[in-house]
Structures are given as structure tokens and as C-alpha cells.
Design an enzyme around this catalytic site. Structure first.
Site, PDB file in Angstrom:
ATOM      1  N   ARG A  18      20.341  -4.567   2.250  1.00 59.20           N
ATOM      2  CA  ARG A  18      20.818  -3.200   2.452  1.00 59.20           C
ATOM      3  C   ARG A  18      20.464  -2.339   1.250  1.00 59.20           C
ATOM      4  NH1 ARG A  18      20.157  -4.294   6.750  1.00 59.20           N
ATOM      5  NH2 ARG A  18      21.639  -4.944   8.318  1.00 59.20           N
ATOM      6  N   CYS A  19      20.387  -1.046   1.504  1.00 62.85           N
ATOM      7  CA  CYS A  19      20.051  -0.052   0.486  1.00 62.85           C
ATOM      8  C   CYS A  19      20.918  -0.268  -0.758  1.00 62.85           C
ATOM      9  CB  CYS A  19      20.286   1.337   1.075  1.00 62.85           C
ATOM     10  SG  CYS A  19      19.802   2.680   0.001  1.00 62.85           S
ATOM     11  N   PRO A  20      20.329  -0.290  -1.926  1.00 62.69           N
ATOM     12  CA  PRO A  20      18.951   0.085  -2.288  1.00 62.69           C
ATOM     13  C   PRO A  20      17.995  -1.098  -2.438  1.00 62.69           C
ATOM     14  CG  PRO A  20      20.227  -0.055  -4.293  1.00 62.69           C
ATOM     15  CD  PRO A  20      21.163  -0.431  -3.137  1.00 62.69           C
ATOM     16  N   ASP A  45      17.299  -2.617   7.784  1.00 66.59           N
ATOM     17  CA  ASP A  45      18.238  -1.612   7.292  1.00 66.59           C
ATOM     18  C   ASP A  45      17.795  -0.240   7.797  1.00 66.59           C
ATOM     19  OD1 ASP A  45      19.944   0.063   5.943  1.00 66.59           O
ATOM     20  OD2 ASP A  45      19.279  -0.498   3.939  1.00 66.59           O
TER      21      ASP A  45
END
Length: 81
Positions: A18-20, A45
Site C-alpha cells: 500500500r501507498c507509499p 493498490d
């Protein structure tokens, strides 16, 4: 019509991240590549649909192809313009 994703010289599996994290991994992978080489990114994502194109624009890389209609998403980028 040929599959542009099949021609990638390098591949990055960012599934489950997931981000980042996906963009951080892309940046690290691209740093190790030579100018003109290609990287296939596979991710799930939803933020990558925005983050990968933005990364390419900001860092002066080329987004050759993307598939974001269904997961896993695929992005093919070329180091440099």
C-alpha cells in the site's frame, strides 16, 4: 497486436503493498536500471493509478503502457524520456 507488457526487461511485484511502498520500490528499481530500459510494475493498490503516472512525470520517465481496468494493475515504464 503485441502485448507491450511482455517486452519488459525488468519486473517489480508490488501486489499487497500500500501507498507509499509501491512508488518507493519503483524508485529503487529504476535507480538500478540503465537509461532506456523498461520496468513492468504489477500492483493492486488503487493509489498506484495516480501515483505511478505522477512519478513518471515528476522524475522524467516514460509511461509506455498501463492497464488499470482491473486488478492486478500493470504499468510499463521506460527509464528516461
Amino acid at each position: 497486436m503485441s502485448d507491450p507488457f511482455a517486452q519488459a526487461q525488468h519486473q517489480l511485484d508490488a501486489l499487497g503493498l500500500r501507498c507509499p511502498e509501491p512508488v518507493m520500490m519503483v524508485r529503487k528499481s529504476v535507480r538500478k536500471m540503465n537509461e532506456g530500459e523498461t520496468l513492468l510494475i504489477i500492483a493492486d493498490d488503487p493509489a498506484t493509478t495516480r501515483d505511478i503516472p505522477s512519478f513518471c512525470e515528476f522524475m522524467d520517465h516514460t509511461l509506455i503502457a498501463s492497464q488499470t481496468e482491473s486488478t492486478p494493475y500493470q504499468y510499463l515504464i521506460k527509464k528516461g524520456l
